[in-house]
Design a protein around this motif. Structure first.
Motif, short mmCIF file in Angstrom:
data_model
loop_
_atom_site.label_atom_id
_atom_site.label_comp_id
_atom_site.label_asym_id
_atom_site.label_seq_id
_atom_site.Cartn_x
_atom_site.Cartn_y
_atom_site.Cartn_z
N GLN A 322 -72.14 6.70 -57.11
CA GLN A 322 -71.47 5.51 -57.91
C GLN A 322 -72.21 4.58 -58.02
O GLN A 322 -72.43 3.72 -59.29
N ASP A 326 -73.27 2.52 -61.36
CA ASP A 326 -73.12 1.10 -61.71
C ASP A 326 -74.60 0.48 -61.92
O ASP A 326 -74.62 -0.50 -62.80
N GLU A 342 -66.73 -4.17 -67.49
CA GLU A 342 -66.80 -4.44 -66.00
C GLU A 342 -65.45 -5.60 -65.71
O GLU A 342 -64.78 -5.30 -64.50
N ASP A 344 -62.44 -5.32 -67.09
CA ASP A 344 -61.24 -4.69 -67.28
C ASP A 344 -61.23 -3.76 -65.90
O ASP A 344 -60.26 -3.52 -65.24
N LEU A 345 -62.31 -3.36 -65.14
CA LEU A 345 -62.18 -2.56 -63.86
C LEU A 345 -62.05 -3.66 -62.88
O LEU A 345 -61.02 -3.33 -62.08
N LEU A 346 -62.60 -4.84 -62.92
CA LEU A 346 -62.25 -5.77 -61.82
C LEU A 346 -60.71 -6.22 -62.00
O LEU A 346 -60.17 -6.39 -61.00
N GLY A 348 -58.28 -4.29 -63.14
CA GLY A 348 -57.75 -3.18 -62.39
C GLY A 348 -57.44 -3.10 -61.05
O GLY A 348 -56.59 -2.65 -60.47
N GLU A 349 -58.42 -3.74 -60.49
CA GLU A 349 -58.80 -3.54 -59.00
C GLU A 349 -58.07 -4.90 -58.55
O GLU A 349 -58.12 -5.22 -57.20
N LYS A 350 -57.55 -5.89 -59.33
CA LYS A 350 -57.03 -7.12 -59.01
C LYS A 350 -58.14 -8.08 -58.11
O LYS A 350 -57.79 -8.69 -57.26
N SER A 351 -59.40 -7.81 -58.26
CA SER A 351 -60.39 -8.63 -58.13
C SER A 351 -60.53 -9.65 -58.90
O SER A 351 -61.40 -10.04 -59.84
#
Length: 549
Positions: A322, A326, A342, A344-346, A348-351
Motif C-alpha cells: 500500500q 500511496d 485523498e 474522501d479517504l481521510l 472515511g477514516e474520520k481523520s
C-alpha cells in the motif's frame, strides 16, 4: 394475461428455442414462486412469481441482460416451459415429477440411428447453420476455414439492414445488433463444449468488430447489449484459457485499443483490458501501457482520472504494498481530483485534522475553480459542525456565503443561528447587495421579514408570478394592498391572453382573489369588467360561465 407481449420478438423467439432445445429445467414451485435453471453459455437462475389471478407479478434472472430489469430470453424460456408443462395457465409439475415429453420428443426416441442420420442430412441441406453446428461439434474443420465461414456469414448480416449509404437507420439498428448477439450466442456453446477456446474468442471478436464498426443510429442501445454479450463471452473464455491463449487474447485487446477509431468501441475494450485480472506478467505490461497513456499530452481530466484509477487497481492486483500505491498517488497530488480522493479517504477514516489541512491547502491551490472552492468550503463546514468547532464554523460560513454563489438559504440560515442577534440586520443589508446572493433577493427579503421592501420590489418588477409566490406571506403585512396589486396584475394577464387555455388559467386565479378581504365581491367585479372589455371573446365568456361568473 398474454405474457408474450412482455418480450421483444427476437427475445421471445430465442426463449422458445431454449425451451425447444431442452435447455430449461424447472426446479420447484414454492407457493406462487417458480425457480428454474436455463443453460446457455452459462447456467442462469430464473425466478418468476405468479399472482393468484395467473398474471406475472415478478421476474428475475442472473444473466447480464436482465441486470437492469429487462426481460430476457431465459425468462421467456421458463414461461414457455410453464405453459407447456400443464393444461392450466402457469401451473407446473410439483417437486419430484418428471417433465412430460412432447410428441416430437417421444417420436424421436423411436427412430433408428440410420433414420436419424437421414433426417439430419435432409435438414442440413437447406440449413447452413445446422451444417456449421454439425462441423463444430464433431468435425475437424481448420480454424482458418471456420473463420472464413464466419466472416462470410457476418458480412451478409449488415446487408439486410443498411441503406444505399451503408447506414443502418433507427428502426433497423436494434434488430441488427440483436442478430449479431444471436449469431454469437448460438455458436459459442458448441465451441465451448469442444474446448475450442481460440476459435471461440476469434468468433466473439469478429462479432464485436462487425457490430461496432457499422454506422448506425443506435438510439435504442443495441450496441451496448452486443458489447455486454461479448464481454460475457470474454470472461468465460479467459477463465478457461491456458497461458498461451491468455497472451493471445491480451494481445488482441492491446492492439484494438490502438487501432479503433470509435469512442464506444475503444471504451469497451479498454474497460475490459484494464479491469480484468490477468496473470502477473500481463498485468505488468498493463502498467507500462498505462504509463505511456499518462505521459501523452492533451488528456482530459476525466481521462487522466480513469488512467490513474486503472493503474492503482493494477498495482493492487499485482499485490504491491500500500505504501507503493500511496507513493504513486502522491506523484499526482497537484491534480485537484487526486487531492479530493485523498480527502474522501481521510473523511472515511474520520481523520478530520488531516482532512481539514488538505481542504485548506486545496482552497489555495484550486483558486480560479469556483465549483471546487465551494465544494472544499462545504466539506469544511460539515467537519466543523460535526466536531463542534464553532469559531471555525462561523469563519468558514462567512467565506462560503460571501465568496461562493448561493442558490438557496441553507448556509445563510445556519450562519444566522450562530451569530449574535444584533449582527443580523447589518448582515442582511450586506447580503441584499452582494453579488454572491443576487439570485436570492426575494428569498432574503422574505426571510428577513422586509415586507414593504419585498412588496415594492415585486411591484417594480411587475411579475405576477412573483406576487403569487409571496402573496400569503405579504398578506401578514397589508392584505388590502396585496389584493389591489394582485387584481391589477391579473387584469393585465387577461388583457394579454389570446386563447381558451390562457383565459382558463387567468380565470382560475379568481379563486385566490376570493381569499382576500372583500375578495368575493372583488372577484365578481373583475369578472364583470372582463365581460364588458372583452365581450367578443366567446371562449373567455364560456370559461367565465363554467367558473360560475
Amino acid at each position: 394475461m398474454n405474457w408474450q407481449k412482455m418480450f421483444a420478438p427476437w427475445i421471445l423467439e430465442r426463449g422458445r428455442d431454449y425451451w425447444n432445445d431442452g435447455c430449461t429445467e424447472i426446479l420447484c414451485r414454492d407457493g406462487n414462486t417458480v425457480t428454474a435453471v436455463v443453460s446457455g453459455t452459462e447456467d442462469y437462475d430464473v425466478e418468476i412469481e405468479v399472482s393468484r389471478g395467473g398474471n406475472i407479478a415478478y421476474m428475475s434472472c442472473t444473466c447480464p441482460y436482465a441486470e437492469d430489469g429487462s426481460h430476457c430470453k431465459h425468462m421467456a424460456a421458463v414461461l414457455f416451459a410453464m405453459d407447456k408443462n400443464s393444461p392450466k395457465k402457469f401451473d407446473i409439475q410439483r417437486d419430484g415429477e418428471a417433465s412430460p415429453k412432447l410428441p416430437w420428443q417421444e417420436t424421436l426416441n423411436l427412430l433408428s440411428p440410420e433414420e436419424m442420420r437421414q433426417l439430419l442430412s435432409e435438414l442440413a441441406q437447406s440449413d447452413r447453420g445446422l451444417q456449421e453446428q454439425i462441423i463444430t461439434l464433431h468435425g475437424q474443420l481448420a480454424p482458418e476455414v471456420l473463420e472464413a465461414t464466419w466472416e462470410t456469414q457476418l458480412a451478409e448480416i449488415p446487408e439486410k439492414y443498411t441503406d444505399r449509404y451503408d447506414y443502418i437507420s433507427y428502426d433497423q439498428a436494434y434488430d441488427y445488433f440483436m442478430e449479431l448477439v444471436d449469431f454469437l450466442e448460438t455458436r459459442l456453446p458448441q465451441l465451448l463444449a469442444t474446448d475450442r477456446i481460440t476459435e471461440a474468442f476469434c468468433l466473439s471478436c469478429m462479432v464485436f468488430e462487425t457490430g461496432m464498426e457499422q454506422d448506425a443510429d443506435d438510439s435504442d442501445g443495441g450496441s451496448g447489449i452486443l458489447a455486454g454479450s461479448c464481454e460475457e463471452a470474454w470472461r468465460i473464455l479467459l477463465s478457461k484459457a491456458d497461458s498461451r491463449q491468455e497472451q493471445e487474447m491480451f494481445a488482441w485487446f492491446v492492439s484494438h485499443t490502438q487501432v479503433s477509431k470509435r469512442d464506444f468501441e475503444t471504451e469497451v475494450v479498454e474497460l475490459f483490458l484494464f479491469d480484468w485480472e490477468w496473470s502477473a506478467p500481463l498485468l505488468k505490461q498493463n502498467l507500462q501501457l498505462l504509463d505511456t497513456e499518462l505521459a501523452r499530452d492533451g488528456n482530459s481530466e476525466y481521462r487522466v482520472k480513469q488512467l490513474l484509477d486503472w493503474r492503482a487497481n493494477t498495482m493492487a492486483a499485482l499485490g504491491m504494498e500500500q505504501t507503493a500505491i500511496d507513493w504513486f498517488w502522491a506523484q499526482y497530488r497537484h491534480l485537484p481530483f487526486v487531492r479530493e480522493r485523498e480527502i474522501d479517504l481521510l473523511l472515511g477514516e474520520k481523520s478530520f485534522d488531516g482532512a481539514i489541512r488538505l481542504l485548506k491547502e486545496s482552497k489555495e491551490l484550486d483558486k480560479g475553480d469556483g465549483f471546487r472552492i465551494q465544494n472544499h468550503s462545504q466539506k469544511l463546514i460539515a467537519i466543523y459542525q460535526q466536531t463542534g468547532q464553532t469559531e471555525e464554523l462561523r469563519e468558514e460560513l462567512r467565506f462560503q456565503i460571501f465568496s461562493c454563489d448561493q442558490w438557496d438559504l441553507t448556509y445563510i440560515k445556519l450562519y444566522r443561528e450562530i451569530i449574535p442577534s444584533e449582527e443580523w440586520p447589518m448582515l442582511l443589508d450586506e447580503l441584499l447587495c452582494h453579488k454572491t446572493t443576487r439570485a436570492l433577493k426575494y428569498e432574503l427579503l422574505a426571510f428577513g421579514e422586509k415586507y414593504e421592501q419585498l412588496f415594492h420590489s415585486i411591484e417594480q418588477e411587475g411579475s405576477f408570478y412573483r406576487l403569487r409566490q409571496y402573496a400569503d406571506f405579504l398578506c401578514r403585512w397589508s392584505p388590502e394592498r396585496v389584493r389591489d396589486t394582485y387584481v391589477r396584475m391579473l387584469d393585465g394577464v387577461m388583457s394579454r391572453s389570446s386563447n381558451r387555455n390562457m383565459y382558463r388559467e387567468a380565470i382560475g386565479y379568481l379563486r385566490r382573489v376570493r381569499q382576500f378581504p372583500d375578495g368575493v365581491e372583488t372577484a365578481k367585479r373583475l369578472a364583470d369588467s372582463w365581460r364588458l372589455q372583452f365581450g367578443r371573446r366567446k371562449a373567455m365568456l364560456d370559461e367565465l360561465r363554467k367558473a360560475g361568473y
